[in-house]
Design a protein around this motif. Sequence first.
Motif, mmCIF file in Angstrom:
data_model
loop_
_atom_site.group_PDB
_atom_site.id
_atom_site.type_symbol
_atom_site.label_atom_id
_atom_site.label_comp_id
_atom_site.label_asym_id
_atom_site.label_seq_id
_atom_site.Cartn_x
_atom_site.Cartn_y
_atom_site.Cartn_z
ATOM 1 N N LEU A 92 38.868 53.351 26.850
ATOM 2 C CA LEU A 92 37.373 52.533 27.855
ATOM 3 C C LEU A 92 37.342 51.230 27.913
ATOM 4 N N ILE A 93 36.848 51.260 28.929
ATOM 5 C CA ILE A 93 36.825 49.986 29.269
ATOM 6 C C ILE A 93 35.472 49.316 29.886
ATOM 7 N N VAL A 94 34.628 49.213 29.125
ATOM 8 C CA VAL A 94 32.926 48.942 29.793
ATOM 9 C C VAL A 94 33.251 46.935 29.526
ATOM 10 N N SER A 95 32.554 46.756 30.994
ATOM 11 C CA SER A 95 32.549 45.926 31.149
ATOM 12 C C SER A 95 30.909 44.737 31.534
ATOM 13 N N VAL A 96 30.539 43.847 30.976
ATOM 14 C CA VAL A 96 29.245 43.474 30.832
ATOM 15 C C VAL A 96 29.234 42.130 31.896
ATOM 16 N N ALA A 97 30.718 42.012 32.736
ATOM 17 C CA ALA A 97 30.578 40.306 32.794
ATOM 18 C C ALA A 97 30.238 40.863 34.807
ATOM 19 N N ALA A 98 29.127 39.853 34.789
ATOM 20 C CA ALA A 98 28.765 40.010 36.458
ATOM 21 C C ALA A 98 29.913 39.600 37.623
ATOM 22 N N GLY A 99 30.108 40.245 38.477
ATOM 23 C CA GLY A 99 30.645 39.323 39.578
ATOM 24 C C GLY A 99 32.251 40.051 39.269
ATOM 25 N N LEU A 100 32.675 40.763 38.625
ATOM 26 C CA LEU A 100 34.101 40.902 38.795
ATOM 27 C C LEU A 100 34.633 42.300 38.900
ATOM 28 N N THR A 101 35.047 42.956 40.259
ATOM 29 C CA THR A 101 34.928 44.577 40.215
ATOM 30 C C THR A 101 35.798 45.060 39.025
ATOM 31 N N ALA A 102 35.409 46.593 39.219
ATOM 32 C CA ALA A 102 37.058 46.868 37.971
ATOM 33 C C ALA A 102 38.497 47.467 38.864
ATOM 34 N N ASP A 103 38.439 47.323 39.988
ATOM 35 C CA ASP A 103 40.047 46.711 40.864
ATOM 36 C C ASP A 103 40.292 45.111 39.707
ATOM 37 N N THR A 104 40.016 44.374 39.869
ATOM 38 C CA THR A 104 40.392 43.308 39.229
ATOM 39 C C THR A 104 40.213 43.503 37.913
ATOM 40 N N LEU A 105 39.990 43.502 37.460
ATOM 41 C CA LEU A 105 39.915 43.962 35.589
ATOM 42 C C LEU A 105 40.313 44.797 35.419
ATOM 43 N N ASP A 106 41.136 45.617 36.154
ATOM 44 C CA ASP A 106 42.034 46.839 36.099
ATOM 45 C C ASP A 106 43.539 45.993 36.052
ATOM 46 N N GLU A 107 43.044 45.415 37.000
ATOM 47 C CA GLU A 107 44.472 44.551 37.321
ATOM 48 C C GLU A 107 45.164 43.344 36.843
ATOM 49 N N TRP A 108 43.741 42.632 35.627
ATOM 50 C CA TRP A 108 44.131 41.801 34.827
ATOM 51 C C TRP A 108 44.595 42.342 33.311
ATOM 52 N N LEU A 109 44.539 43.898 33.263
ATOM 53 C CA LEU A 109 44.315 44.190 31.974
ATOM 54 C C LEU A 109 45.361 44.986 32.191
ATOM 55 N N GLY A 110 46.489 45.627 33.178
ATOM 56 C CA GLY A 110 48.016 45.929 33.290
ATOM 57 C C GLY A 110 47.401 47.330 34.648
ATOM 58 N N GLY A 111 46.544 47.958 34.682
ATOM 59 C CA GLY A 111 46.642 48.905 35.495
ATOM 60 C C GLY A 111 46.359 50.029 34.759
ATOM 61 N N GLY A 112 45.608 51.146 35.169
ATOM 62 C CA GLY A 112 45.739 52.186 35.363
ATOM 63 C C GLY A 112 44.778 52.720 33.939
ATOM 64 N N LEU A 113 43.379 51.833 33.628
ATOM 65 C CA LEU A 113 41.946 52.434 33.424
ATOM 66 C C LEU A 113 40.955 52.355 33.537
ATOM 67 N N ILE A 115 37.772 52.724 33.818
ATOM 68 C CA ILE A 115 36.706 51.255 33.810
ATOM 69 C C ILE A 115 35.197 51.733 34.217
ATOM 70 N N ILE A 116 34.832 51.476 33.457
ATOM 71 C CA ILE A 116 32.446 50.801 33.571
ATOM 72 C C ILE A 116 32.459 49.557 33.509
ATOM 73 N N ARG A 117 31.840 49.350 34.117
ATOM 74 C CA ARG A 117 30.501 48.512 34.781
ATOM 75 C C ARG A 117 29.695 48.393 34.672
ATOM 76 N N CYS A 118 28.681 47.450 33.534
ATOM 77 C CA CYS A 118 27.422 47.399 33.246
ATOM 78 C C CYS A 118 26.312 46.255 33.821
ATOM 79 N N MET A 119 25.616 46.353 34.265
ATOM 80 C CA MET A 119 24.824 45.052 34.505
ATOM 81 C C MET A 119 23.496 45.229 33.934
ATOM 82 N N PRO A 120 23.563 44.818 32.825
ATOM 83 C CA PRO A 120 21.733 44.988 31.867
ATOM 84 C C PRO A 120 21.395 43.567 32.382
ATOM 85 N N ASN A 121 20.052 43.665 31.620
ATOM 86 C CA ASN A 121 19.859 42.130 31.937
ATOM 87 C C ASN A 121 18.176 42.212 31.146
ATOM 88 N N THR A 122 17.957 40.694 30.993
ATOM 89 C CA THR A 122 17.544 40.674 29.760
ATOM 90 C C THR A 122 16.540 41.032 28.879
#
Length: 275
Positions: A92-113, A115-122
């Motif tokens: 399971l991939i969890v990203s806390v990076a702002a602005g990067l879509t799940a599809d973009t991350l999936d493409e960079w990592l080879g696909g089929g994964l 993926i959860i995007r997380c927007m935390p705050n300070t």
Amino acid sequence: MTSKVTFIGAGNMASAIFGGMIDGGYPADAITATSPNDDALVQLRDRYGIHASSDNNAAVAEANVVVLAVKPDIMRDVCLDLRDSIQARQPLIVSVAAGLTADTLDEWLGGGLPIIRCMPNTPSLVGAGASGLYANPRVSDDQRQLTTTLLEAIGLVEWVDDEALLEAVTAISGSGPAYFFLMFEALIEAGKQLGLPADSAHRLALQTGFGAAKMAQQSEHDPARLKRNVMSPGGTTERAIHVLEDGGLRELFENATQACAARARELSEEIGEKR
């Protein structure tokens, strides 16, 4: 069986998350974090008792969850370097990076994964955060629940069904702490103008904000009702609220959050154009 969680990057947000996990009882020996800095690796082992490594690929070799916690401008290179290891493991991939879509991350990592995007705050850094989460269709119910459990260690977790709503999350909770800090600034200055010593104005303003938030969280009434409860007809609070309302406070907040969400969209598009 305890899931093994690897953090790629060990900055403030990552350390807030795994620090909160450990404080909540998650076993430190099931957590790994990576950093290119040798001193940081020593500190991670000594302070948290977790595994620490400078080798990202080795760190994900046995991971069930990989948390991507590096800055957006280096995320592509990090993901491309991890692609083969991630594809072999399928975590399971969890990203806390702002602005990067799940599809973009999936493409960079080879696909089929999954993926959860997380927007935390300070405020996550003090265990009082608010995180908005989005899961792509490959994420299972068990993986959603696991991620909820992990991130509740640093505060509130709120799921959205549409990835675009993370821009609204950014506008309300991601950037929201700054709105309250601005209000504290203004209240402290107003207190000083009314004759209070600076330290007294500071303490009173911050404690009032803390108390109001706690009361709103614990009350059965919504904020509108709580506001009315403080406002005696013809009294001091009513007059102050009328000044704020007449001054366009609601419209200012609407305009500010709309501008924030629009900028979040622009930044996402700018990152996409640099791919």
